[in-house]
Design an enzyme around this catalytic site. Structure first.
Site, short mmCIF file in Angstrom:
data_model
loop_
_atom_site.label_atom_id
_atom_site.label_comp_id
_atom_site.label_asym_id
_atom_site.label_seq_id
_atom_site.Cartn_x
_atom_site.Cartn_y
_atom_site.Cartn_z
N GLU A 1 0.07 -2.52 -10.00
CA GLU A 1 -0.04 -3.57 -8.99
C GLU A 1 1.26 -4.37 -8.91
O GLU A 1 1.74 -4.71 -7.82
CB GLU A 1 -1.21 -4.50 -9.30
CG GLU A 1 -2.57 -3.86 -9.08
CD GLU A 1 -2.81 -3.49 -7.62
OE1 GLU A 1 -2.26 -4.17 -6.74
OE2 GLU A 1 -3.53 -2.52 -7.38
N GLU B 1 0.82 -1.21 0.00
CA GLU B 1 0.00 0.00 0.00
C GLU B 1 0.86 1.26 0.00
O GLU B 1 0.57 2.23 -0.72
CB GLU B 1 -0.93 0.00 1.21
CG GLU B 1 -1.86 -1.20 1.32
CD GLU B 1 -2.70 -1.41 0.08
OE1 GLU B 1 -3.00 -0.42 -0.61
OE2 GLU B 1 -3.06 -2.57 -0.20
#
Length: 298
Positions: free
Chosen positions: A213, A152
């Protein structure tokens, strides 16, 4: 949420860069790569002023935590899980400047919301939030929490949200942005998704690209490894996700399919990550014991 002036003619001058795939070499004449290769940030992010982005993120984070507190679901600083996550963050944060020098000036925050959502996020400026659901449903070890947190944080460090907004502005123009500063900037990873109350609709529009990602996976594990957390925990994390999805489907597999490919990608970069981790632990990669999680995984 103020007006952002942008010239669409700038689009041609900007491009994106993905994380490097270089392999460490043992040849004495070759420099051994130190972990995941650092690449330049996307130029598209420059279309979005940092100050406005951080101001908007700070406002939304404060509102979100205030709402959680009003509902009695914001865990207090004395709670063991809050202390655990903040201790992990204290080890990870010093490793972040390698990926974005501005991180040294961020006002880092770590909070935990009591919710069944399998979710974690890091908003621009280092504003981290975890939901208890991801901790309890997956029974995360400290190494696995570090893998989630690193992932994150990596989205924020690599300014994926800011880049995404830049692409939207260059493609659609200002007139179509509307609530993009709300729906498009926040580091709520749709791969570990779910929010509380009225924030679900605001965050629904955020979907990082596969390249984003992938970069967050590898950069996040690199950061965690430098902090002394086993990068192999990232593999265990995704296997736990797959097992949980079989019992009760989670959003990760509908918004970002390809868990097995992401595991394979992590495994293919362990030759770069494990030496970094071993160095942090004062040993060598060859002497590292196998990673053991706390549940049986296939």
């Amino acid at each position: 949420m103020k007006h952002l002036a942008v010239s669409l003619s700038l689009l041609a001058a900007f491009g994106t860069v993905s994380v490097g795939d270089a392999v460490a070499q043992n040849d004495r004449n070759t420099t051994v790569q130190d972990g995941i290769e650092v690449r330049p940030l996307s130029r598209l992010r420059k279309l979005v002023p940092t100050e406005q982005l951080n101001e908007a993120a700070a406002q939304q984070y404060t509102q979100m935590m205030s709402q959680a507190q009003q509902k009695g679901v914001l865990l207090p600083p004395s709670h063991p899980e809050v202390q655990r996550l903040r201790n992990i963050a204290r080890r990870i944060i010093p490793q972040t400047a390698r990926w974005n020098q501005e991180a040294t000036q961020w006002q880092w925050q770590v909070n935990v919301i009591d919710s069944k959502d399998v979710n974690a996020f890091c908003m621009p400026g280092g504003r981290i939030g975890f939901f208890t659901g991801i901790l309890t449903s997956l029974k995360l070890t400290d190494d696995e929490v570090a893998a989630v947190m690193g992932h994150e944080i990596a989205h924020a460090l690599r300014e994926h949200s800011r880049e995404k907004m830049g692409k939207q502005m260059a493609t659609n123009g200002l007139a179509r942005l509307g609530g993009a500063l709300v729906s498009g900037i926040f580091g709520v990873d749709p791969g570990i998704t779910g929010t509380i109350a009225g924030y679900t609709a605001q965050f629904a529009g955020l979907k990082f690209s596969r390249d984003d990602e992938r970069e967050a996976d590898l950069v996040g594990l690199d950061i965690a490894a430098r902090a002394g957390y086993d990068p192999r925990a990232g593999i265990a994390l995704w296997r736990k996700m797959a097992a949980l999805d079989k019992r009760a489907p989670i959003e990760v597999f509908s918004t970002h399919p390809g868990g097995e490919s992401r595991i394979a990608d992590m495994e293919s970069h362990m030759n770069l990550l494990l030496p970094v981790y071993a160095r942090a632990k004062g040993t060598t990669a060859a002497k590292l014991p196998p990673y053991r999680t706390n549940v049986a995984l296939r």
